[in-house]
Motif scaffolding. Structure first.
Motif, PDB file in Angstrom:
ATOM      1  N   ALA A 104       0.823  -1.203   0.000  1.00 61.79           N
ATOM      2  CA  ALA A 104       0.000   0.000   0.000  1.00 61.79           C
ATOM      3  C   ALA A 104       0.865   1.263   0.000  1.00 61.79           C
ATOM      4  O   ALA A 104       0.528   2.264  -0.641  1.00 61.79           O
ATOM      5  CB  ALA A 104      -0.934   0.003   1.205  1.00 61.79           C
ATOM      6  N   SER A 132       3.666   1.673  -1.423  1.00 62.54           N
ATOM      7  CA  SER A 132       4.345   1.879  -2.702  1.00 62.54           C
ATOM      8  C   SER A 132       3.535   2.758  -3.651  1.00 62.54           C
ATOM      9  O   SER A 132       4.103   3.436  -4.509  1.00 62.54           O
ATOM     10  CB  SER A 132       4.638   0.535  -3.372  1.00 62.54           C
ATOM     11  OG  SER A 132       3.435  -0.076  -3.835  1.00 62.54           O
ATOM     12  N   VAL A 133       2.223   2.764  -3.498  1.00 66.99           N
ATOM     13  CA  VAL A 133       1.363   3.502  -4.431  1.00 66.99           C
ATOM     14  C   VAL A 133       1.544   5.016  -4.295  1.00 66.99           C
ATOM     15  O   VAL A 133       1.807   5.701  -5.299  1.00 66.99           O
ATOM     16  CB  VAL A 133      -0.107   3.081  -4.259  1.00 66.99           C
ATOM     17  CG1 VAL A 133      -1.011   3.915  -5.158  1.00 66.99           C
ATOM     18  CG2 VAL A 133      -0.274   1.590  -4.550  1.00 66.99           C
ATOM     19  N   ILE A 188       2.955   8.051  -7.047  1.00 65.92           N
ATOM     20  CA  ILE A 188       2.208   9.283  -7.327  1.00 65.92           C
ATOM     21  C   ILE A 188       3.060  10.502  -7.000  1.00 65.92           C
ATOM     22  O   ILE A 188       3.081  11.484  -7.758  1.00 65.92           O
ATOM     23  CB  ILE A 188       0.890   9.295  -6.537  1.00 65.92           C
ATOM     24  CG1 ILE A 188      -0.025   8.158  -7.016  1.00 65.92           C
ATOM     25  CG2 ILE A 188       0.192  10.640  -6.650  1.00 65.92           C
ATOM     26  CD1 ILE A 188      -1.244   7.947  -6.157  1.00 65.92           C
ATOM     27  N   SER A 233       9.157   2.709  -6.113  1.00 64.43           N
ATOM     28  CA  SER A 233       7.767   2.299  -5.932  1.00 64.43           C
ATOM     29  C   SER A 233       7.538   0.866  -6.404  1.00 64.43           C
ATOM     30  O   SER A 233       6.907   0.062  -5.706  1.00 64.43           O
ATOM     31  CB  SER A 233       6.843   3.262  -6.686  1.00 64.43           C
ATOM     32  OG  SER A 233       5.500   2.852  -6.598  1.00 64.43           O
ATOM     33  N   SER A 260       6.692  -2.349  -4.075  1.00 57.19           N
ATOM     34  CA  SER A 260       5.441  -3.095  -4.263  1.00 57.19           C
ATOM     35  C   SER A 260       5.709  -4.589  -4.418  1.00 57.19           C
ATOM     36  O   SER A 260       4.996  -5.415  -3.847  1.00 57.19           O
ATOM     37  CB  SER A 260       4.669  -2.563  -5.473  1.00 57.19           C
ATOM     38  OG  SER A 260       5.342  -2.850  -6.692  1.00 57.19           O
TER      39      SER A 260
END
Length: 198
Positions: free
Chosen positions: A38, A40-41, A45, A75, A79
């Motif tokens: 979570a 990593s998102v 961005i 990222s 993930s």
């Protein structure tokens, strides 16, 4: 909390200790994997929005592209590390302690060394144009460059395990630096011009 106060073991420890923790604390391992994935998102961005902001500020040097590459790499590696950690927590019967330990090393390489290396490029790609163009306080840009350098040196932890102490420095202080610079970077060239005129 899930592991009753015990900490996730280092893959540098014994196979028995790593295997026993992963098997005995499946809920904690699964929750860790979920939270890492979570996390990593928003990092991806952040990298994309910071890249766009630097371009909007008129930065036409490789820094924004390096930052974007480093942020996306960090990222993606984070993930994958999170998903593999989640997989380590699943109740599969007859798991080999040696296999669990090997997978834990992979998680360490991806989510530790790989992530911090990418994060260092993200920090460096922002810090250099910030320093050159005066987009934020110079001392903060210099701190970013030092953190970026330490993050890249953490690669040597793969061949010299004692250097693993650089990983939490790059991870936690690097994320704190990104949070700070995110608030201080101007939003547009107009903001830069207005600040220079004061």
């Amino acid at each position: 909390m899930f592991a009753a106060g015990t900490f996730f073991p280092s893959p540098l420890g014994s196979t028995d200790a790593v295997g026993a923790y992963l098997v005995g604390h499946r809920d904690a391992v699964t929750a860790t994997g979920f939270l890492v994935f979570a996390a990593s998102v928003p990092l991806g961005i952040y990298a994309a929005t910071t890249y766009a902001r630097l371009l909007r500020l008129g930065v036409r040097v490789p820094g924004p592209t390096i930052a974007f590459f480093g942020g996306i790499a960090a990222s993606v590696l984070l993930s994958i590390s999170g998903l593999l950690t989640w997989a380590l927590g699943q109740p599969v019967e007859g798991q080999s302690p040696a296999l669990l330990h090997t997978l834990d090393y992979i998680v360490y390489a991806l989510g530790g060394v790989g992530f911090v290396g990418g994060l260092g490029l993200l920090v460096a790609g922002i810090a250099v144009p910030t320093l050159v163009l005066g987009l934020a306080p110079r001392w903060l840009a210099w701190v970013g460059l030092v953190l970026a350098g330490l993050s890249e040196l953490s690669f040597f932890a793969l061949v010299a395990p004692p250097l693993a102490f650089l990983l939490p420095i790059g991870r936690f202080l690097g994320l704190a630096w990104l949070l700070s610079i995110g608030f201080l970077l101007p939003r547009s060239r107009h903001d830069v011009a207005g600040r220079d005129a004061k």
